[in-house]
Each structure stands twice: as structure tokens, then as C-alpha cells.
Scaffold this active site. Structure first.
Site, PDB file in Angstrom:
ATOM      1  N   CYS A 138       0.903  -1.294  -0.043  1.00 26.84           N
ATOM      2  CA  CYS A 138      -0.291   0.178   0.042  1.00 26.84           C
ATOM      3  C   CYS A 138       0.638   1.195  -0.113  1.00 26.84           C
ATOM      4  O   CYS A 138       1.128   1.461   0.794  1.00 26.84           O
ATOM      5  CB  CYS A 138      -0.748   0.351   1.035  1.00 26.84           C
ATOM      6  SG  CYS A 138      -1.627   1.521   1.094  1.00 26.84           S
ATOM      7  N   CYS A 141      -0.249   4.196   2.667  1.00 29.77           N
ATOM      8  CA  CYS A 141      -0.767   4.272   3.467  1.00 29.77           C
ATOM      9  C   CYS A 141       1.211   4.081   3.974  1.00 29.77           C
ATOM     10  O   CYS A 141       0.780   5.189   4.768  1.00 29.77           O
ATOM     11  CB  CYS A 141      -0.746   2.496   3.839  1.00 29.77           C
ATOM     12  SG  CYS A 141      -2.506   1.695   3.312  1.00 29.77           S
ATOM     13  N   ASP A 142       1.867   3.978   3.059  1.00 37.02           N
ATOM     14  CA  ASP A 142       3.015   3.738   3.922  1.00 37.02           C
ATOM     15  C   ASP A 142       4.057   4.474   3.034  1.00 37.02           C
ATOM     16  O   ASP A 142       5.222   4.602   3.220  1.00 37.02           O
ATOM     17  CB  ASP A 142       4.229   1.767   3.466  1.00 37.02           C
ATOM     18  CG  ASP A 142       2.453   1.360   4.511  1.00 37.02           C
ATOM     19  OD1 ASP A 142       2.744   1.299   5.718  1.00 37.02           O
ATOM     20  OD2 ASP A 142       2.702   0.001   4.251  1.00 37.02           O
TER      21      ASP A 142
END
Ligand code: NAP
Length: 316
Positions: A138, A141-142
Site C-alpha cells: 500500500c 499507507c506507507d
């Protein structure tokens, strides 16, 4: 039949939420089951540029929230629970039984399955071991964790390219490793990636290992033409190599294709009368928010007609 839902929708991504909005407006007694937050994959999509009506694009989580709010406004009931099985119709009411992971169950005259799909993993050494220690599925997200660092993206589809462009906002360098001599992604994404000075393409290359040991230190690749191996040094390895449908709940009930996608017709009807499919879990050629929403509307309309017919109230 008062205790029975007219429709239970399993999965609250764009397809399920649109189905819920339509069925609530049709005044069907509807329950939408979603095991986590509503929104599905768009919850981890930074920006959606190809959903009509948003000339500047729209944030994925923002669109998810608006879709949810819009459906609830017309009375959709949303329950945060995971469905575990659907039993075939039995009894005089012609209802399915939908069982939940928590042991509860409910009856439904019709069911829409909009459970979406999940990211695939590569299955190469180091991938599992270094998950959360540099291996990620992701970018949204990261990505911010890799500010000023070098990352490798594996895959050549829309997700790989979109996430590479997002990652390039933080990382000092993004190397896209793809197994073929050209990319699968939409042309506009390819153009942007090629024009981005932080992005490098390594085509004809297969990732064979994520190098550790304690955290990601590199990705080992093999050149398809020469067979030569080398290591691209990096701090993060992002894997975007496609999706697998979340069709387990339907596998013993309705027809699936050889990859597990649910087979349905133009009206979203599956091989079992009263069960409909829409969104990424369905066999089709184009997986987009706009197609998911359109299919959700169609599935709801088909379910409405099916339930009205069952109740002897069909408007012909
Ligand atoms: P995808 O389109 O299936 O692409 C997966 C990529 O990973 C392909 O390039 C594939 O290579 C590669 N791949 C697959 N297995 C591999 C393996 N074992 N080793 C190395 N590479 C491998 O998947 P996706 O990009 O996740 O997209 C999923 C769906 O969502 C698609 O329909 C896509 O169009 C849609 N989507 C749309 C948008 C958008 O419209 N903005 C954004 C994201 C996703 P090959 O090309 O050689 O097969």
C-alpha cells in the site's frame, strides 16, 4: 415476511454502497455488511482522477465517506460485521440465510455480493519475512515512511504506476521492476512515470528475492533476456502484481471462473436466482470505481425486480 431483509449486500466498496443507495431509494429493506470501514480499495487510493464529476480528481477516502453518507441518507442500514456463509433458499419464504462470523444470522430474499478483491503476493524469499519491515502492498499507507529513501515497485499495471507516482512525492528514487518489455498500465500513467525524474523503469526484469535480513536492503532481480542477476539497493519494496477476488463466500453456491471471479450476466444475475454480483469480485474486463458504481446500481435494480416478483408485486 417482516423480519426478513429484502436485500442483504455483502461488501461496502463503491459497488456495494451504490447498490445500497439504489435499494434504499427503492424502499427495499436493505442491510449492508462490511467487515471494516466502508470504501474498499479506494480507502487506500490517494487520488481518483477518472470518476466523472470531479475535474480536479477526488481523494479516495473522501469519496468513500461521501458514498457512505449518501447511501445512509436514504435509509441504508450498515452493519460492521463479516459474513461467513450464505445458505441456499429454503422454506416457503424463499429466503437465503446469511451467517455472520460472530455466529448470528439473518434471512434475505435477495443477496448482492460486492466483496471486491485483495492484493496478490509474489511468494519470493524475503517477502513474507520482511512484511512491515520495508515490504508493503500500500503506497498510500506507507509512502510517507520513505521520505528521502529509495524504493522499488514491482508490477506494471495501473496500481503499480499510480502508487509509484505517489511514492515519488516522498522517496528520493523509485525503481519500477516489470517482467515484460512494456507496461500494462493506462497510457497517461505511463507518460507521467516516464516524465518523472525520480522514477526509473527496469523492464524485462523479474524480482526473485527481497534482500534483508533485518529490514529491506534491496530487491534481487533477474534479467529476462540474459538471465543475469543483480540487486537494486533500496529501503522499501512495494508489490502491486494484481488482485484475487474475495469470492470464498460464494464458491460453493454460484458459478465462478477459473480465477475465482463470479460469473454474472449484464443484469448482474449469477447462476443462482436471487444472488447478484457487482464490482471487482465479478468477472469483467474493466475494474474501475465508475464501473463498480454502475454495476451496483444495476444489481440493485435486478434485485428489486426479483424480490417484487417473489412477493407477487412486480410492476410489469
Ligand atoms: P493488474 O492490472 O492485474 O496488473 C498487475 C501487474 O503485475 C501486471 O503488470 C502483471 O504483469 C504484473 N504481475 C502479475 N503477476 C506477477 C508476478 N508473479 N510477478 C511479476 N509481475 C507480476 O493489477 P493492478 O494494477 O493491481 O490493477 C487491478 C485492477 O484495478 C485493474 O483492472 C486496473 O485497471 C484497476 N485499477 C485502475 C486504476 C485506475 O483506473 N486509476 C488504478 C488502480 C487499479 P503482466 O503485465 O506481465 O501481466
Amino acid at each position: 415476511m417482516n423480519d426478513i431483509y429484502d436485500l442483504v449486500i455483502i461488501g461496502g466498496g463503491p459497488a456495494g454502497l451504490t447498490a445500497g443507495m439504489y435499494s434504499s431509494r427503492a424502499r427495499m429493506k436493505t442491510l449492508l455488511l462490511e467487515k471494516m470501514l466502508c470504501g474498499g480499495q479506494i480507502l487506500v487510493t490517494d487520488r481518483i482522477e477518472n470518476y466523472p464529476g470531479f475535474p480536479e480528481g477526488v481523494g479516495g477516502p473522501e469519496l468513500a465517506e461521501w458514498m457512505s453518507r449518501q447511501a445512509k441518507r436514504f435509509g441504508l442500514e450498515i452493519m460492521t460485521e463479516e459474513a461467513s456463509s450464505i445458505s441456499p433458499k429454503d422454506g416457503p419464504d424463499g429466503a437465503f440465510t446469511v451467517k455472520l462470523k460472530n455466529g448470528r444470522s439473518m434471512k434475505a430474499l435477495s443477496v448482492i455480493i460486492s466483496t471486491g478483491a485483495r492484493w496478490n503476493s509474489l511468494g519470493i524469499p524475503g517477502e513474507k519475512e520482511l512484511m512491515g519491515r520495508g515490504v508493503s502492498y500500500c503506497g498510500t499507507c506507507d509512502g510517507p515512511l520513505f521520505k528521502g529513501k529509495e524504493v522499488v515497485v514491482i508490477g506494471g499495471g495501473d496500481t503499480a504506476l499510480e502508487d509509484s507516482l505517489f511514492l515519488a512525492k516522498f522517496a528520493s528514487k523509485v525503481t519500477i521492476v516489470h517482467r515484460r518489455d512494456r507496461l500494462r498500465a493506462t497510457k497517461i500513467l505511463q507518460e507521467r512515470a516516464r516524465a518523472n525524474s525520480k522514477i526509473e523503469l527496469r523492464l524485462n526484469s523479474i524480482a526473485t528475492e527481497i534482500v534483508g535480513p533485518a529490514k529491506v536492503a534491496g530487491v534481487k532481480i533477474k534479467d529476462v533476456a540474459t538471465g543475469a542477476s543483480s540487486v537494486i539497493k533500496c529501503d522499501g519494496a512495494f508489490i502491486f502484481i494484481g488482485i484475487t477476488p474475495n469470492s470464498d463466500i460464494a464458491k460453493d453456491l454460484v458459478k465462478l471462473d477459473d480465477k475465482g471471479y463470479m460469473i454474472s450476466d449484464d443484469d448482474m444475475r449469477t447462476s443462482v436466482e436471487g444472488i447478484f454480483a457487482c464490482g471487482d469480485v465479478r468477472k469483467k474486463t474493466l475494474r474501475q470505481v465508475v464501473t463498480a458504481a454502475g454495476e451496483g446500481a444495476t444489481a440493485s435494480f435486478s434485485a428489486e425486480h426479483y424480490v417484487d416478483r417473489l412477493k407477487g408485486k412486480e410492476y410489469k
